[in-house]
Design an enzyme around this catalytic site. Structure first.
Site, PDB file in Angstrom:
ATOM      1  N   CYS A 257     -87.118 -35.245  -9.782  1.00 31.76           N
ATOM      2  CA  CYS A 257     -87.769 -35.586 -11.061  1.00 31.76           C
ATOM      3  C   CYS A 257     -86.711 -35.843 -12.146  1.00 31.76           C
ATOM      4  O   CYS A 257     -85.548 -35.512 -11.969  1.00 31.76           O
ATOM      5  CB  CYS A 257     -88.660 -34.446 -11.541  1.00 31.76           C
ATOM      6  SG  CYS A 257     -89.768 -33.787 -10.278  1.00 31.76           S
TER       7      CYS A 257
HETATM    8  N1  GLN Z   1     -90.130 -29.847  -5.950  1.00 27.52           N
HETATM    9  C1  GLN Z   1     -90.801 -30.123  -7.184  1.00 27.52           C
HETATM   10  C2  GLN Z   1     -92.149 -30.764  -6.957  1.00 27.52           C
HETATM   11  O1  GLN Z   1     -92.457 -31.244  -5.923  1.00 27.52           O
HETATM   12  C3  GLN Z   1     -89.940 -30.977  -8.100  1.00 27.52           C
HETATM   13  C4  GLN Z   1     -89.680 -32.308  -7.505  1.00 27.52           C
HETATM   14  C5  GLN Z   1     -88.519 -33.079  -8.059  1.00 27.52           C
HETATM   15  O2  GLN Z   1     -87.667 -32.643  -8.800  1.00 27.52           O
HETATM   16  N2  GLN Z   1     -88.438 -34.257  -7.589  1.00 27.52           N
HETATM   17  O3  GLN Z   1     -92.927 -30.776  -7.841  1.00 27.52           O
END
Ligand code: GLN
Length: 256
Positions: free
Chosen positions: A2
């Site tokens: 993210c």
């Molecule tokens: N693992 C977390 C989620 O799936 C954050 C994902 C990310 O940082 N891409 O929400």
């Protein structure tokens, strides 16, 4: 992975943070520069939280200074409401995120950052390795009520529950973030634990496995997974550090 950002400073429109910069968060949702193998686009939800009114505790907005959130489960670029809302909403403290769900984790609004309680807003960029087994023991230290009311069955929601538990017990933002990162990193080696936490006055971030850049000058601080423009003044925070920005400036500390 993210992408997330936090802003503290004089009130600005949400549009000036989310849409206007050449490498804005909206652009980062479909053309991020640096995903480090954690997906390609950030299409699985988004959220923005902001502090209305003065944004100060006990502020004049009738809400005791609590933030407001707008989140959705889809891509930020296709949301029909946010552009208008962002054009007329101003705030001096904002936390926003676009999500690329980790494989196996659900795509739903309640899994999109920012997570919130009271004056706090929280976001996680990364992944907990060995999920969920690696952190079962740590999770067992939380009140059962917190576990059965997790925002979503995701690693990020559990990280938020761990951070929030410490905040409720009176920990500072920095204590809550640094202790949680250290414990989860020990329990789940190889995790990426890039957290962002604010109370509207200060913001604390951890850098653990992914990038974070900071631009700070004269009472304004912007922390972002990727710089939103090519203006001078962006500083990349080295890995395994934590950062606090607030009224007393920017402080960088070590996580290990
Ligand atoms: N693992 C977390 C989620 O799936 C954050 C994902 C990310 O940082 N891409 O929400």
């Amino acid at each position: 992975m993210c992408r997330h950002l936090a802003y503290l400073g004089p009130p600005v429109t949400l549009r000036s943070l989310l849409y206007d910069p050449p490498h804005s968060l909206v652009r980062q949702s479909w053309a991020p520069r640096d995903m480090r193998g954690g997906g390609t686009v950030n299409v699985d939800g988004f959220g923005v939280g902001w502090y209305p009114g003065t944004g100060r505790p006990g502020g004049d907005d009738g809400r005791g200074g609590a933030p407001v959130r707008y989140r959705r489960a889809g891509p930020i670029w296709s949301d029909p409401t946010l552009p208008e809302l962002a054009g007329v909403t101003t705030s001096g403290a904002v936390l926003a995120a676009v999500r690329s769900a980790t494989v196996g984790m659900p795509v739903q609004e309640s899994a999109a950052a920012p997570f919130a309680e009271g004056r706090w807003l929280f976001s996680h960029n990364g992944v907990v390795r060995g999920w969920p087994d690696s952190v079962v023991e740590l999770a067992g230290g939380l009140p059962v009520r917190d576990l059965v009311t997790l925002d979503a069955p995701t690693d990020s929601a559990l990280l938020w529950a761990l951070v929030r538990h410490r905040l409720r017990a009176g920990a500072s933002l920095a204590e809550a973030v640094t202790t949680t990162v250290r414990q989860v990193a020990a329990a789940a080696p190889g995790s990426r634990l890039n957290l962002l936490l604010t109370d509207g006055v200060s913001v604390v971030a951890s850098v653990w496995g992914h990038a974070l850049s900071v631009r700070a000058d004269d009472g304004t601080a912007l922390l972002a997974s990727e710089p939103v423009d090519d203006a001078p003044g962006w500083r990349e925070v080295p890995d395994r550090r934590w950062v606090r920005a607030g009224p007393d400036g920017v402080h960088v500390g070590e996580l290990e």
